[in-house]
Design a protein around this motif. Structure first.
Motif, PDB file in Angstrom:
ATOM      1  N   TYR A 172      -4.260   0.591  -5.031  1.00 47.04           N
ATOM      2  CA  TYR A 172      -2.792   0.592  -5.081  1.00 47.04           C
ATOM      3  C   TYR A 172      -2.156  -0.165  -6.217  1.00 47.04           C
ATOM      4  O   TYR A 172      -0.886   0.147  -6.367  1.00 47.04           O
ATOM      5  CB  TYR A 172      -2.453  -0.246  -3.769  1.00 47.04           C
ATOM      6  CG  TYR A 172      -3.170   0.632  -2.592  1.00 47.04           C
ATOM      7  CD1 TYR A 172      -2.348   1.465  -1.949  1.00 47.04           C
ATOM      8  CD2 TYR A 172      -4.254   0.385  -1.869  1.00 47.04           C
ATOM      9  CE1 TYR A 172      -2.816   2.190  -0.748  1.00 47.04           C
ATOM     10  CE2 TYR A 172      -4.681   0.930  -1.066  1.00 47.04           C
ATOM     11  CZ  TYR A 172      -4.144   2.141  -0.284  1.00 47.04           C
ATOM     12  OH  TYR A 172      -4.624   2.885   0.809  1.00 47.04           O
ATOM     13  N   ILE A 232       0.702  -1.256   0.034  1.00 42.18           N
ATOM     14  CA  ILE A 232      -0.154   0.172  -0.008  1.00 42.18           C
ATOM     15  C   ILE A 232       0.874   1.124  -0.014  1.00 42.18           C
ATOM     16  O   ILE A 232       0.311   2.359   0.162  1.00 42.18           O
ATOM     17  CB  ILE A 232      -1.034   0.078   1.124  1.00 42.18           C
ATOM     18  CG1 ILE A 232      -0.304  -0.009   2.424  1.00 42.18           C
ATOM     19  CG2 ILE A 232      -2.000  -1.143   0.963  1.00 42.18           C
ATOM     20  CD1 ILE A 232      -0.898   0.228   3.882  1.00 42.18           C
ATOM     21  N   GLY A 247       0.206   4.510  -3.352  1.00 40.48           N
ATOM     22  CA  GLY A 247      -1.117   4.973  -3.065  1.00 40.48           C
ATOM     23  C   GLY A 247      -1.735   5.700  -2.304  1.00 40.48           C
ATOM     24  O   GLY A 247      -0.763   6.390  -1.398  1.00 40.48           O
TER      25      GLY A 247
END
Length: 474
Positions: free
Chosen positions: A368, A337, A340
Motif C-alpha cells: 500500500y 489501505i 492498494g
C-alpha cells in the motif's frame, strides 16, 4: 428449570485472563444447557471502583463475544433491596446490631492470638458483650449475620467434590457497615436469589466465601445455587499469573494482535479438556462443555501455544473476519489501505506467515505504500552487480505484460531464467527485494500481482538505480 449463570466482576481494574476464563466457562455452561447468562457489576467497593474499569470489563466481554442475556446489573443501584433484606433478618433475629469499635475488635483479636485461640469475632466475649449491652439507639453500629453455631455447611462442588466446613469455624460476618452500605457476601446472595442464578462458576479464591453465603441463602429461605470453583492460572514459572508474566489484561491481547477466537480457544483449554482435541470452534465448545471435565489442578499459561493457536485462526478464518480485527492495528500503525489491493486478498497471501495481527499489519505495508530505501541486509546481499542483467530482463518483460496475472508473472520469471540460463534464485531474490523492499515475502509472482504493474515497474527501476549507484561508489 432454566439454567442461569452469571459473571460478576468488581470494577476495580481491567478484565484479566482469570476473570475472562471464568466468564467463558459460565457463558459456555449456560449456552450448553440452552440457559441464560447474566452480567453483574459488583461495585460495592465505593473507594476502589471506577467507570474506566467498568468500561474495560464491558469492552473485554464484547471483544471476546461473550454476550449476556441480562444486565449489566450494578449493585450500587440495588441498595434499597439489600437493606430491605437486612432489616428482615434483623426483625427475625437472624442478624443483630454490633457497636464494638475497630479498636476494641483489634484488642480482642490480640488477646485471642496471645492465648493461641482462633482469632475471630465473638459476640459473647465479655468486652464486646458489655459494649453492645451499654449502647443506645442511634449509636454507630454494624449489622452482623447470626451465623449458626452448630453443625456444618456441606456442598457438592461440581469440580472439587464434597466440601464441608464446620459452622464453628465461621464468625458472624458484617452484612451492613456503619455507613449503611451492605457488604459483598450479603449482596451476592440477594442478587443470586433475585436473578434466579442456578449455577455459580467462579475462582477457587471464593471457596471460603461459599459456606458463609450458603448460610445466608438458607436464612433468607432462598434456593442455594450449585457451585463450581475453578483452579487458578499460573505463569509458565509456576507462580500465580501476574503482570510480570506479560499481558494479563484481555484487551492487551487485542493490542498484541490476537484474535478473540484464539484467546477463547486457549482459555477454554486452561483447565478443561475434551479428549485430545486442541482446536475448538465456538459451536464445539458449547456442544462439549461440561463442569465435570474441568480439572482441579492449576493450569500454566503458555504463550507459545497461544501464538500457535492465533496463527491457526489467522490462516483458517474468513479473510473478511480477519480484516475486521486487523483494521484496529492498521489504524494504530497509520497504514491507509485505500490505495492498494483488496485487504482480503493480501490476508489470504500473507496471513499464514504471521503469528499476530501486529506482524500482519507490519508485513503488508509494501502493498500500500511506496518506500524510498531497501532493507540494508537484503539489499547488500541481493541488489549487486550480478543482479543487474536479470532485473533488466525482468523489467522489459514486466512492462510488456498485457494481462497482469500471477500465472503470467510466474511465466515471466521462468522465461528470464531460460533466456539467461540462470537458476531461479538469481532472479527471484533480487526481484523480491526490488518490489517489497526486503528479503521476506510470499511467492514473488503472487506478491507482484497484488502490488500492481505500475508499482512493480517503478520499484524494479529503483532497484536498478540502487545497483548502478552501488557500482559507481565501489
Amino acid at each position: 428449570m432454566t439454567v442461569k449463570t452469571r459473571f460478576a466482576p468488581s470494577p476495580t481494574g481491567y478484565l484479566h485472563v482469570g476473570g475472562a476464563r471464568t466468564a467463558l466457562y459460565s457463558w459456555l455452561y449456560a449456552k450448553h444447557n440452552k440457559g441464560e447468562f447474566v452480567l453483574r457489576i459488583e461495585d460495592t467497593d465505593l473507594e476502589r471502583n471506577s467507570q474506566e474499569a467498568v468500561d474495560a470489563i464491558m469492552e473485554g466481554m464484547e471483544w471476546l463475544g461473550l454476550e449476556w442475556n441480562e444486565g449489566p446489573y450494578f449493585q450500587t443501584q440495588r441498595f434499597d433491596r439489600y437493606n430491605e433484606m437486612v432489616d428482615r433478618l434483623l426483625a427475625e433475629d437472624k442478624a443483630y446490631k454490633c457497636y464494638a469499635s475497630k479498636e476494641l475488635l483489634d484488642e480482642v483479636r490480640a488477646e485471642q492470638e496471645a492465648n493461641k485461640e482462633m482469632a475471630r469475632y465473638d459476640a459473647n466475649h465479655p468486652k464486646i458483650k458489655a459494649v453492645n449491652e451499654a449502647a443506645k439507639d442511634g449509636d454507630p453500629c454494624v449489622i452482623r449475620f447470626r451465623n449458626p453455631t452448630e453443625g456444618s455447611v456441606v456442598f457438592e462442588d461440581q469440580i472439587r467434590g464434597r466440601i464441608e466446613i464446620s459452622n464453628s469455624q465461621m464468625d458472624d460476618l458484617i452484612i451492613r457497615r456503619t455507613d449503611g452500605s451492605p457488604t459483598y457476601n450479603f449482596c451476592v446472595v440477594v442478587d443470586d436469589w433475585d436473578m434466579e442464578i442456578t449455577h455459580v462458576i467462579r475462582g477457587e479464591d471464593h471457596i471460603n466465601n461459599t459456606p458463609r453465603q450458603i448460610n445466608i441463602y438458607e436464612a433468607l429461605g432462598a434456593p442455594v445455587p450449585t457451585f463450581a470453583h475453578c483452579a487458578m492460572i499460573l505463569g509458565d514459572d509456576g507462580a500465580k499469573l501476574s503482570k510480570r508474566h506479560g499481558a494479563v489484561s484481555v484487551m492487551q491481547y487485542r493490542d498484541m494482535g490476537y484474535l478473540p477466537e484464539a484467546l477463547n480457544n486457549y482459555l477454554v483449554r486452561l483447565g478443561w479438556s475434551h479428549g485430545d482435541q486442541e482446536i475448538f470452534s465456538q459451536e464445539e465448545m458449547i456442544e462439549f462443555f461440561s463442569l465435570n471435565a474441568i480439572s482441579k489442578s492449576a493450569s500454566a499459561f503458555n504463550t507459545d501455544k497461544l501464538l500457535w493457536l492465533n496463527n491457526h485462526y489467522i490462516k483458517t478464518s474468513a479473510p473478511e473476519h480477519v480484516a475486521k480485527h486487523l483494521q484496529w492495528h492498521l489504524d494504530q500503525q497509520a497504514l491507509n489501505i485505500e490505495n492498494g489491493p483488496a485487504i482480503t486478498q493480501v490476508i489470504k497471501l500473507v496471513g499464514e506467515r504471521c503469528n499476530t495481527l501486529v506482524e500482519l499489519a507490519e508485513q503488508i505495508r509494501y502493498f500500500y505504500e511506496d518506500f524510498s530505501e531497501f532493507e540494508a541486509g537484503a539489499a547488500k546481499k541481493h541488489l549487486r552487480g550480478v543482479a543487474k542483467e536479470p532485473l533488466e530482463a525482468a523489467l522489459a518483460k514486466v512492462e510488456a505484460i498485457e494481462e497482469w496475472t500471477t500465472e503470467n508473472l510466474h511465466q515471466m520469471i521462468a522465461d528470464v531464467c531460460a533466456d539467461l540460463e540462470i537458476g531461479m534464485g538469481k532472479i527471484g531474490m533480487p526481484l523480491r527485494v526490488a518490489v517489497t523492499g526486503g528479503g521476506q515475502s510470499p511467492s514473488v509472482d503472487a506478491v507482484m500481482q497484488l502490488i500492481g504493474q505500475e508499482r512493480c515497474v517503478a520499484r524494479i527501476k529503483m532497484a536498478l538505480a540502487f545497483i548502478a549507484e552501488r557500482e559507481a561508489n565501489a
